[in-house]
Design a protein around this motif. Structure first.
Motif, PDB file in Angstrom:
ATOM      1  N   GLY A   1     171.489  71.681  24.096  1.00 33.91           N
ATOM      2  CA  GLY A   1     170.917  72.111  25.370  1.00 33.91           C
ATOM      3  C   GLY A   1     170.922  71.042  26.445  1.00 33.91           C
ATOM      4  O   GLY A   1     170.191  71.154  27.435  1.00 33.91           O
ATOM      5  N   TYR A   2     171.740  70.021  26.272  1.00 34.05           N
ATOM      6  CA  TYR A   2     171.857  68.944  27.258  1.00 34.05           C
ATOM      7  C   TYR A   2     173.323  68.624  27.487  1.00 34.05           C
ATOM      8  O   TYR A   2     174.161  68.838  26.617  1.00 34.05           O
ATOM      9  CB  TYR A   2     171.168  67.665  26.766  1.00 34.05           C
ATOM     10  CG  TYR A   2     169.664  67.726  26.792  1.00 34.05           C
ATOM     11  CD1 TYR A   2     168.943  67.181  27.852  1.00 34.05           C
ATOM     12  CD2 TYR A   2     168.962  68.339  25.764  1.00 34.05           C
ATOM     13  CE1 TYR A   2     167.564  67.249  27.872  1.00 34.05           C
ATOM     14  CE2 TYR A   2     167.578  68.401  25.773  1.00 34.05           C
ATOM     15  CZ  TYR A   2     166.890  67.850  26.835  1.00 34.05           C
ATOM     16  OH  TYR A   2     165.527  67.915  26.865  1.00 34.05           O
ATOM     17  N   GLN A   3     173.603  68.098  28.680  1.00 32.30           N
ATOM     18  CA  GLN A   3     174.915  67.557  29.014  1.00 32.30           C
ATOM     19  C   GLN A   3     174.738  66.117  29.466  1.00 32.30           C
ATOM     20  O   GLN A   3     173.679  65.752  29.987  1.00 32.30           O
ATOM     21  CB  GLN A   3     175.573  68.342  30.153  1.00 32.30           C
ATOM     22  CG  GLN A   3     176.060  69.705  29.767  1.00 32.30           C
ATOM     23  CD  GLN A   3     176.779  70.393  30.921  1.00 32.30           C
ATOM     24  OE1 GLN A   3     176.567  70.073  32.092  1.00 32.30           O
ATOM     25  NE2 GLN A   3     177.636  71.337  30.587  1.00 32.30           N
TER      26      GLN A   3
ATOM     27  N   TYR B   1     169.175  68.304  31.225  1.00 29.98           N
ATOM     28  CA  TYR B   1     168.798  69.508  30.489  1.00 29.98           C
ATOM     29  C   TYR B   1     169.504  70.721  31.071  1.00 29.98           C
ATOM     30  O   TYR B   1     169.503  70.940  32.278  1.00 29.98           O
ATOM     31  CB  TYR B   1     167.279  69.696  30.560  1.00 29.98           C
ATOM     32  CG  TYR B   1     166.788  70.919  29.826  1.00 29.98           C
ATOM     33  CD1 TYR B   1     166.754  70.939  28.441  1.00 29.98           C
ATOM     34  CD2 TYR B   1     166.370  72.038  30.513  1.00 29.98           C
ATOM     35  CE1 TYR B   1     166.305  72.055  27.753  1.00 29.98           C
ATOM     36  CE2 TYR B   1     165.917  73.162  29.833  1.00 29.98           C
ATOM     37  CZ  TYR B   1     165.892  73.157  28.448  1.00 29.98           C
ATOM     38  OH  TYR B   1     165.448  74.263  27.776  1.00 29.98           O
ATOM     39  N   THR B   2     170.132  71.531  30.184  1.00 33.91           N
ATOM     40  CA  THR B   2     170.774  72.773  30.609  1.00 33.91           C
ATOM     41  C   THR B   2     170.145  73.989  29.948  1.00 33.91           C
ATOM     42  O   THR B   2     170.206  75.079  30.485  1.00 33.91           O
ATOM     43  CB  THR B   2     172.282  72.770  30.256  1.00 33.91           C
ATOM     44  OG1 THR B   2     172.418  72.770  28.827  1.00 33.91           O
ATOM     45  CG2 THR B   2     172.998  71.572  30.863  1.00 33.91           C
TER      46      THR B   2
ATOM     47  N   ASP C   1     175.883  73.504  24.834  1.00 30.56           N
ATOM     48  CA  ASP C   1     175.936  72.110  25.288  1.00 30.56           C
ATOM     49  C   ASP C   1     175.360  71.216  24.201  1.00 30.56           C
ATOM     50  O   ASP C   1     174.187  71.340  23.841  1.00 30.56           O
ATOM     51  CB  ASP C   1     175.148  71.925  26.593  1.00 30.56           C
ATOM     52  CG  ASP C   1     175.808  72.636  27.759  1.00 30.56           C
ATOM     53  OD1 ASP C   1     177.043  72.829  27.715  1.00 30.56           O
ATOM     54  OD2 ASP C   1     175.090  72.997  28.703  1.00 30.56           O
ATOM     55  N   ILE C   2     176.191  70.327  23.666  1.00 27.42           N
ATOM     56  CA  ILE C   2     175.793  69.455  22.566  1.00 27.42           C
ATOM     57  C   ILE C   2     176.148  68.013  22.908  1.00 27.42           C
ATOM     58  O   ILE C   2     177.253  67.731  23.373  1.00 27.42           O
ATOM     59  CB  ILE C   2     176.492  69.865  21.249  1.00 27.42           C
ATOM     60  CG1 ILE C   2     176.050  71.277  20.848  1.00 27.42           C
ATOM     61  CG2 ILE C   2     176.206  68.870  20.139  1.00 27.42           C
ATOM     62  CD1 ILE C   2     176.789  71.844  19.663  1.00 27.42           C
TER      63      ILE C   2
ATOM     64  N   TYR D   1     165.529  60.055  25.871  1.00 24.57           N
ATOM     65  CA  TYR D   1     165.382  59.662  27.278  1.00 24.57           C
ATOM     66  C   TYR D   1     166.337  60.519  28.079  1.00 24.57           C
ATOM     67  O   TYR D   1     167.553  60.442  27.918  1.00 24.57           O
ATOM     68  CB  TYR D   1     165.700  58.171  27.461  1.00 24.57           C
ATOM     69  CG  TYR D   1     164.645  57.287  26.855  1.00 24.57           C
ATOM     70  CD1 TYR D   1     163.457  57.049  27.524  1.00 24.57           C
ATOM     71  CD2 TYR D   1     164.819  56.713  25.604  1.00 24.57           C
ATOM     72  CE1 TYR D   1     162.466  56.253  26.961  1.00 24.57           C
ATOM     73  CE2 TYR D   1     163.842  55.923  25.038  1.00 24.57           C
ATOM     74  CZ  TYR D   1     162.668  55.696  25.725  1.00 24.57           C
ATOM     75  OH  TYR D   1     161.685  54.907  25.166  1.00 24.57           O
ATOM     76  N   ALA D   2     165.757  61.381  28.913  1.00 26.04           N
ATOM     77  CA  ALA D   2     166.526  62.332  29.716  1.00 26.04           C
ATOM     78  C   ALA D   2     166.284  62.040  31.198  1.00 26.04           C
ATOM     79  O   ALA D   2     165.400  61.266  31.557  1.00 26.04           O
ATOM     80  CB  ALA D   2     166.109  63.754  29.381  1.00 26.04           C
TER      81      ALA D   2
END
Length: 115
Positions: free
Chosen positions: A33-35, A60-61, A66-67, A107-108
């Protein structure tokens, strides 16, 4: 102990030595769920440690397709605080589920919204 997912510079041995005073041991995993994006770094100490003026950053998508692959490290509470100090203001630490089913800290991008 705390689980910390790294997808960028915290995987580099010099950054680990500079940040934690030791090399970390970890296991491969993936975040769903992230790119990956990129952020410019202006903190001189962070640049000196990583050798880079641009670091990857998670956006965050919410899309399960998305992996982001990386490494999960087991670190102490004190080391987690040291990681917080290393990361610049563009990042925020949040809890997230991994492909393995485990949950860890990531960390996003600070402007990301999370469920």
């Amino acid at each position: 102990m705390q689980a910390l997912f790294s997808y960028g510079t915290l995987q580099h041995s010099q950054v680990q030595l500079d940040t934690f005073g030791r090399l970390l041991e970890g296991e491969p995993d993936a975040l769903i769920g992230y790119q990956l994006g990129e952020v410019e770094i202006t903190d001189a100490a962070v640049i000196a440690s990583s050798g880079k003026t641009h670091h990857p950053i998670l956006n965050y998508t919410g899309d399960h397709d998305d992996i982001v692959r990386g490494t999960v490290f087991s670190i102490t509470d004190a080391e987690l605080a040291q990681a917080d100090e290393y990361e610049v203001d563009a990042y925020q630490r949040v809890s997230a589920p991994l492909q393995s089913g485990n949950t860890c800290w990531i960390y996003a991008a600070a402007e990301s919204s999370h469920d």
